[in-house]
Scaffold this motif. Sequence first.
Motif, PDB file in Angstrom:
ATOM      1  N   GLY A 101     -29.185 -19.519  20.930  1.00 34.62           N
ATOM      2  CA  GLY A 101     -28.121 -19.358  19.642  1.00 34.62           C
ATOM      3  C   GLY A 101     -28.097 -17.808  19.274  1.00 34.62           C
ATOM      4  O   GLY A 101     -28.403 -17.012  20.012  1.00 34.62           O
ATOM      5  N   THR A 102     -28.537 -17.703  18.189  1.00 38.42           N
ATOM      6  CA  THR A 102     -28.588 -16.409  17.291  1.00 38.42           C
ATOM      7  C   THR A 102     -30.014 -16.084  16.739  1.00 38.42           C
ATOM      8  O   THR A 102     -30.166 -15.030  15.865  1.00 38.42           O
ATOM      9  CB  THR A 102     -27.517 -16.017  16.401  1.00 38.42           C
ATOM     10  OG1 THR A 102     -27.574 -17.119  15.323  1.00 38.42           O
ATOM     11  CG2 THR A 102     -26.105 -16.215  17.098  1.00 38.42           C
ATOM     12  N   LYS A 103     -30.784 -16.928  16.994  1.00 37.43           N
ATOM     13  CA  LYS A 103     -32.279 -16.732  16.315  1.00 37.43           C
ATOM     14  C   LYS A 103     -33.570 -17.138  17.115  1.00 37.43           C
ATOM     15  O   LYS A 103     -33.405 -17.721  18.128  1.00 37.43           O
ATOM     16  CB  LYS A 103     -32.345 -17.627  15.004  1.00 37.43           C
ATOM     17  CG  LYS A 103     -32.209 -19.145  15.537  1.00 37.43           C
ATOM     18  CD  LYS A 103     -32.164 -19.896  14.288  1.00 37.43           C
ATOM     19  CE  LYS A 103     -32.063 -21.438  14.588  1.00 37.43           C
ATOM     20  NZ  LYS A 103     -32.224 -22.434  13.359  1.00 37.43           N
TER      21      LYS A 103
ATOM     22  N   LEU B 213     -31.002 -12.613  16.697  1.00 33.39           N
ATOM     23  CA  LEU B 213     -30.946 -12.056  17.974  1.00 33.39           C
ATOM     24  C   LEU B 213     -29.919 -11.001  18.191  1.00 33.39           C
ATOM     25  O   LEU B 213     -28.750 -11.472  17.420  1.00 33.39           O
ATOM     26  CB  LEU B 213     -30.786 -13.100  19.071  1.00 33.39           C
ATOM     27  CG  LEU B 213     -31.971 -14.228  19.284  1.00 33.39           C
ATOM     28  CD1 LEU B 213     -31.558 -15.169  20.307  1.00 33.39           C
ATOM     29  CD2 LEU B 213     -33.369 -13.511  19.499  1.00 33.39           C
ATOM     30  N   GLU B 214     -29.981  -9.734  18.476  1.00 32.57           N
ATOM     31  CA  GLU B 214     -29.078  -8.820  19.056  1.00 32.57           C
ATOM     32  C   GLU B 214     -27.685  -9.528  19.914  1.00 32.57           C
ATOM     33  O   GLU B 214     -26.586  -9.184  19.531  1.00 32.57           O
ATOM     34  CB  GLU B 214     -29.779  -7.422  19.612  1.00 32.57           C
ATOM     35  CG  GLU B 214     -30.626  -6.926  18.669  1.00 32.57           C
ATOM     36  CD  GLU B 214     -30.067  -6.561  17.124  1.00 32.57           C
ATOM     37  OE1 GLU B 214     -29.166  -5.544  17.333  1.00 32.57           O
ATOM     38  OE2 GLU B 214     -30.644  -6.852  16.084  1.00 32.57           O
ATOM     39  N   GLU B 215     -28.164 -10.299  20.756  1.00 30.36           N
ATOM     40  CA  GLU B 215     -27.361 -10.940  21.636  1.00 30.36           C
ATOM     41  C   GLU B 215     -27.780 -12.413  21.599  1.00 30.36           C
ATOM     42  O   GLU B 215     -28.872 -12.687  21.897  1.00 30.36           O
ATOM     43  CB  GLU B 215     -27.540 -10.303  23.029  1.00 30.36           C
ATOM     44  CG  GLU B 215     -27.232  -8.878  23.209  1.00 30.36           C
ATOM     45  CD  GLU B 215     -25.618  -8.633  23.147  1.00 30.36           C
ATOM     46  OE1 GLU B 215     -24.670  -9.413  23.270  1.00 30.36           O
ATOM     47  OE2 GLU B 215     -25.408  -7.283  22.423  1.00 30.36           O
ATOM     48  N   PRO B 216     -26.552 -13.431  21.490  1.00 26.76           N
ATOM     49  CA  PRO B 216     -26.895 -14.964  21.349  1.00 26.76           C
ATOM     50  C   PRO B 216     -27.508 -15.270  22.872  1.00 26.76           C
ATOM     51  O   PRO B 216     -27.161 -14.556  23.893  1.00 26.76           O
ATOM     52  CB  PRO B 216     -25.585 -15.325  21.481  1.00 26.76           C
ATOM     53  CG  PRO B 216     -24.602 -14.283  20.657  1.00 26.76           C
ATOM     54  CD  PRO B 216     -25.369 -13.124  21.186  1.00 26.76           C
ATOM     55  N   LEU B 217     -28.228 -16.092  23.013  1.00 32.96           N
ATOM     56  CA  LEU B 217     -29.051 -16.734  23.935  1.00 32.96           C
ATOM     57  C   LEU B 217     -28.484 -18.336  24.354  1.00 32.96           C
ATOM     58  O   LEU B 217     -28.679 -19.149  23.307  1.00 32.96           O
ATOM     59  CB  LEU B 217     -30.286 -16.610  24.104  1.00 32.96           C
ATOM     60  CG  LEU B 217     -30.984 -15.406  24.348  1.00 32.96           C
ATOM     61  CD1 LEU B 217     -32.587 -15.431  24.161  1.00 32.96           C
ATOM     62  CD2 LEU B 217     -30.784 -14.862  25.648  1.00 32.96           C
ATOM     63  N   HIS B 218     -27.989 -18.693  25.277  1.00 33.72           N
ATOM     64  CA  HIS B 218     -27.845 -20.005  25.466  1.00 33.72           C
ATOM     65  C   HIS B 218     -28.130 -20.418  26.969  1.00 33.72           C
ATOM     66  O   HIS B 218     -28.056 -19.614  27.933  1.00 33.72           O
ATOM     67  CB  HIS B 218     -26.072 -20.363  25.545  1.00 33.72           C
ATOM     68  CG  HIS B 218     -25.622 -20.153  24.270  1.00 33.72           C
ATOM     69  ND1 HIS B 218     -25.744 -20.575  23.159  1.00 33.72           N
ATOM     70  CD2 HIS B 218     -24.927 -18.893  23.665  1.00 33.72           C
ATOM     71  CE1 HIS B 218     -25.024 -20.120  21.974  1.00 33.72           C
ATOM     72  NE2 HIS B 218     -24.724 -19.280  22.411  1.00 33.72           N
ATOM     73  N   PRO B 219     -28.836 -21.389  26.983  1.00 32.26           N
ATOM     74  CA  PRO B 219     -29.144 -22.658  26.152  1.00 32.26           C
ATOM     75  C   PRO B 219     -30.243 -22.147  25.162  1.00 32.26           C
ATOM     76  O   PRO B 219     -30.995 -21.344  25.577  1.00 32.26           O
ATOM     77  CB  PRO B 219     -29.347 -23.932  27.136  1.00 32.26           C
ATOM     78  CG  PRO B 219     -30.060 -23.316  28.197  1.00 32.26           C
ATOM     79  CD  PRO B 219     -29.233 -21.988  28.473  1.00 32.26           C
ATOM     80  N   SER B 220     -30.709 -22.998  24.416  1.00 31.07           N
ATOM     81  CA  SER B 220     -31.881 -22.681  23.501  1.00 31.07           C
ATOM     82  C   SER B 220     -33.031 -23.311  24.069  1.00 31.07           C
ATOM     83  O   SER B 220     -32.820 -23.934  25.058  1.00 31.07           O
ATOM     84  CB  SER B 220     -31.778 -23.392  22.294  1.00 31.07           C
ATOM     85  OG  SER B 220     -30.727 -23.077  21.278  1.00 31.07           O
ATOM     86  N   ASN B 221     -34.113 -22.504  23.935  1.00 28.24           N
ATOM     87  CA  ASN B 221     -35.260 -22.847  24.600  1.00 28.24           C
ATOM     88  C   ASN B 221     -36.716 -23.161  23.561  1.00 28.24           C
ATOM     89  O   ASN B 221     -36.452 -22.603  22.373  1.00 28.24           O
ATOM     90  CB  ASN B 221     -35.972 -21.515  25.157  1.00 28.24           C
ATOM     91  CG  ASN B 221     -35.200 -20.894  26.443  1.00 28.24           C
ATOM     92  OD1 ASN B 221     -35.164 -21.383  27.499  1.00 28.24           O
ATOM     93  ND2 ASN B 221     -34.438 -20.088  26.052  1.00 28.24           N
ATOM     94  N   THR B 222     -37.074 -24.326  23.729  1.00 26.21           N
ATOM     95  CA  THR B 222     -38.223 -24.660  22.786  1.00 26.21           C
ATOM     96  C   THR B 222     -39.484 -23.558  23.380  1.00 26.21           C
ATOM     97  O   THR B 222     -39.819 -23.338  24.463  1.00 26.21           O
ATOM     98  CB  THR B 222     -38.571 -26.031  23.084  1.00 26.21           C
ATOM     99  OG1 THR B 222     -37.563 -26.774  22.900  1.00 26.21           O
ATOM    100  CG2 THR B 222     -39.547 -26.359  22.415  1.00 26.21           C
TER     101      THR B 222
END
Length: 103
Positions: free
Chosen positions: A66-68, A83-92
């Motif tokens: 997401g954003t964190k 985060l500067e750029e959103p990431l999808h999907p989230s990672n544990t």
Amino acid sequence: MPTAEGSINYTSGPFVFIFPIGQDTYEYTGSFGTSVPPFISKAVTLTYDSLRQLTAVRYFSGILGGTKVVLNLVNGIRIEGSLEEPLHPSNTLSGTGVWKIEN
């Protein structure tokens, strides 16, 4: 609880979170237990009770997506950033890191 502002620019291999505190720079360097995509956070907050916590090898768990980015270290420290750029999907996240102090 004291806090410090820092940053991370992760591309691959070992990560390095950098936090200036007083006259010193504290670095938390380590590795993720699984593959993690590159990410940048110029606004990372370190929350701790005592500088004595910022020593030795520390295990962590957390989330990236997401954003964190959030890392919860086993000794009660929390590292959280936007985060500067959103990431999808989230990672544990899980892994280990070691604290180093640069004067």
